[in-house]
Motif scaffolding. Sequence first.
Motif, PDB file in Angstrom:
ATOM      1  N   LEU A  90     -21.793   6.344  11.559  1.00  0.00           N
ATOM      2  CA  LEU A  90     -22.169   4.888  12.373  1.00  0.00           C
ATOM      3  C   LEU A  90     -19.914   4.532  12.665  1.00  0.00           C
ATOM      4  N   PHE A  91     -19.659   4.599  11.485  1.00  0.00           N
ATOM      5  CA  PHE A  91     -18.119   4.584  11.294  1.00  0.00           C
ATOM      6  C   PHE A  91     -17.186   5.676  12.283  1.00  0.00           C
ATOM      7  N   GLU A  92     -17.571   6.856  12.219  1.00  0.00           N
ATOM      8  CA  GLU A  92     -17.303   7.646  13.184  1.00  0.00           C
ATOM      9  C   GLU A  92     -17.217   7.782  14.692  1.00  0.00           C
ATOM     10  N   GLU A  93     -18.313   6.916  14.557  1.00  0.00           N
ATOM     11  CA  GLU A  93     -18.608   6.910  16.190  1.00  0.00           C
ATOM     12  C   GLU A  93     -17.699   5.205  17.018  1.00  0.00           C
ATOM     13  N   LEU A  94     -17.747   4.826  16.062  1.00  0.00           N
ATOM     14  CA  LEU A  94     -16.748   3.226  15.850  1.00  0.00           C
ATOM     15  C   LEU A  94     -15.670   3.423  16.413  1.00  0.00           C
ATOM     16  N   VAL A  95     -14.974   4.353  15.797  1.00  0.00           N
ATOM     17  CA  VAL A  95     -13.802   4.305  15.335  1.00  0.00           C
ATOM     18  C   VAL A  95     -12.923   5.195  16.729  1.00  0.00           C
ATOM     19  N   ALA A  96     -14.314   6.352  16.888  1.00  0.00           N
ATOM     20  CA  ALA A  96     -13.974   6.966  18.177  1.00  0.00           C
ATOM     21  C   ALA A  96     -13.414   6.457  19.105  1.00  0.00           C
ATOM     22  N   MET A  97     -14.590   5.334  19.690  1.00  0.00           N
ATOM     23  CA  MET A  97     -15.066   4.779  20.694  1.00  0.00           C
ATOM     24  C   MET A  97     -13.612   3.249  20.884  1.00  0.00           C
ATOM     25  N   LEU A  98     -13.630   2.933  19.607  1.00  0.00           N
ATOM     26  CA  LEU A  98     -12.711   1.750  20.043  1.00  0.00           C
ATOM     27  C   LEU A  98     -10.798   2.761  19.783  1.00  0.00           C
ATOM     28  N   SER A  99     -10.888   3.757  19.156  1.00  0.00           N
ATOM     29  CA  SER A  99      -9.218   4.414  19.058  1.00  0.00           C
ATOM     30  C   SER A  99      -9.031   5.027  20.989  1.00  0.00           C
ATOM     31  N   ALA A 100     -10.285   5.136  21.141  1.00  0.00           N
ATOM     32  CA  ALA A 100     -10.099   5.305  22.547  1.00  0.00           C
ATOM     33  C   ALA A 100      -9.843   4.148  23.685  1.00  0.00           C
ATOM     34  N   ALA A 101     -10.643   2.953  23.152  1.00  0.00           N
ATOM     35  CA  ALA A 101     -10.701   2.121  24.467  1.00  0.00           C
ATOM     36  C   ALA A 101      -9.339   1.886  24.228  1.00  0.00           C
ATOM     37  N   LEU A 102      -8.525   0.967  22.851  1.00  0.00           N
ATOM     38  CA  LEU A 102      -7.674   0.649  22.422  1.00  0.00           C
ATOM     39  C   LEU A 102      -6.306   1.431  22.959  1.00  0.00           C
ATOM     40  N   GLY A 103      -5.998   2.065  23.066  1.00  0.00           N
ATOM     41  CA  GLY A 103      -4.900   3.129  23.352  1.00  0.00           C
ATOM     42  C   GLY A 103      -3.782   3.105  22.428  1.00  0.00           C
ATOM     43  N   PRO A 104      -2.835   3.378  23.070  1.00  0.00           N
ATOM     44  CA  PRO A 104      -1.913   3.666  21.915  1.00  0.00           C
ATOM     45  C   PRO A 104      -1.678   2.218  21.277  1.00  0.00           C
ATOM     46  N   ALA A 105      -0.548   2.621  19.501  1.00  0.00           N
ATOM     47  CA  ALA A 105      -0.891   0.753  18.685  1.00  0.00           C
ATOM     48  C   ALA A 105       0.516   0.982  19.706  1.00  0.00           C
ATOM     49  N   VAL A 106       0.937   0.321  19.960  1.00  0.00           N
ATOM     50  CA  VAL A 106       2.077  -0.303  20.702  1.00  0.00           C
ATOM     51  C   VAL A 106       2.420  -1.742  19.921  1.00  0.00           C
ATOM     52  N   LEU A 107       3.046  -2.003  18.614  1.00  0.00           N
ATOM     53  CA  LEU A 107       3.433  -3.856  18.813  1.00  0.00           C
ATOM     54  C   LEU A 107       4.945  -4.106  19.184  1.00  0.00           C
TER      55      LEU A 107
END
Lengths: 173, 113
Positions: free
Chosen positions: B96-113
């Motif tokens: 479940l966590f792996e699926e969540l991370v894959a989905m959210l990583s793609a949705a959030l895009g690059p982490a630019v702060l």
Amino acid sequence: MEQATKLSSAERTNIAVALSRLVGDTFGSLATLPLVCLGELHLPDPEAAITDHFNLWRSYLVVVGNVLRTAGFGETLPDGVKVLTDCITEIRDANRQILADHVGNPRTAVAAFARMESAFQRIPGAVRDLGMALDVDITFLPGQRSLKTWTHERSLRWLGERLRDFAAGAAGK
Amino acid sequence: MKVPAAEVLDAFRRNVRANDPGIGILDTRSGEIYLAVASRVPGGDHASLAEMALGVIDVDEATMLRGFVVGVHDGSWQFVNNSGLNPVDNRMEAELFEELVAMLSAALGPAVL
């Protein structure tokens, strides 16, 4: 109860809101600070994160103190304010100690955890005492079956278990 | 599992800071993901987010909820599988966590702060 008569309804509400936020944010920090202290969540400045949390908790007690002084309590604040100040200071110091020592000196970190656990356990009682002394509504305290109490206890227990694992690992070397 | 709305992701990207992580909840019944910067949630914890987003306040109502933490480390999103909501050792099921991370990583895009 003599002290309570000095407070207006608005002042009691202000104190209740400040205490509610203090309780919420202090226990709420268990969602992230244990991960920061154990290095599972990497922050550029974990020490600053601990200090930021502490400063927020302290700001709520400053509000309580200011309301009481304005209401004529002078510098003699109810004991509960000092107890809560001591609790949040112990939690801050324990977080710092765990951050610094969980790998190199895990037994020190376990001892710090015990102080942290004790401080967390004292907070609801101190809030109840203050509520009683000042006639302030403290129904915001989460009940035993509440999700907040349950998750906070589990996060605290998780931290204690990890630290004891570190200490057992170090003792086995 | 459903990606959070674009405005939720935008607000998260705008407000999250390296020293101010995010927290999230997955409702395994509906697949909805609730994401917020911890400092913007009163209490800053999963139980408070569950109350705010779903009105859940009792343990019995929360058995299908899972929690996680999102930080930014070395320019990348960092997902931590840990929450008092999670069933065993404060962790949700690995798949479940792996699926969540894959989905959210793609949705959030690059982490630019």
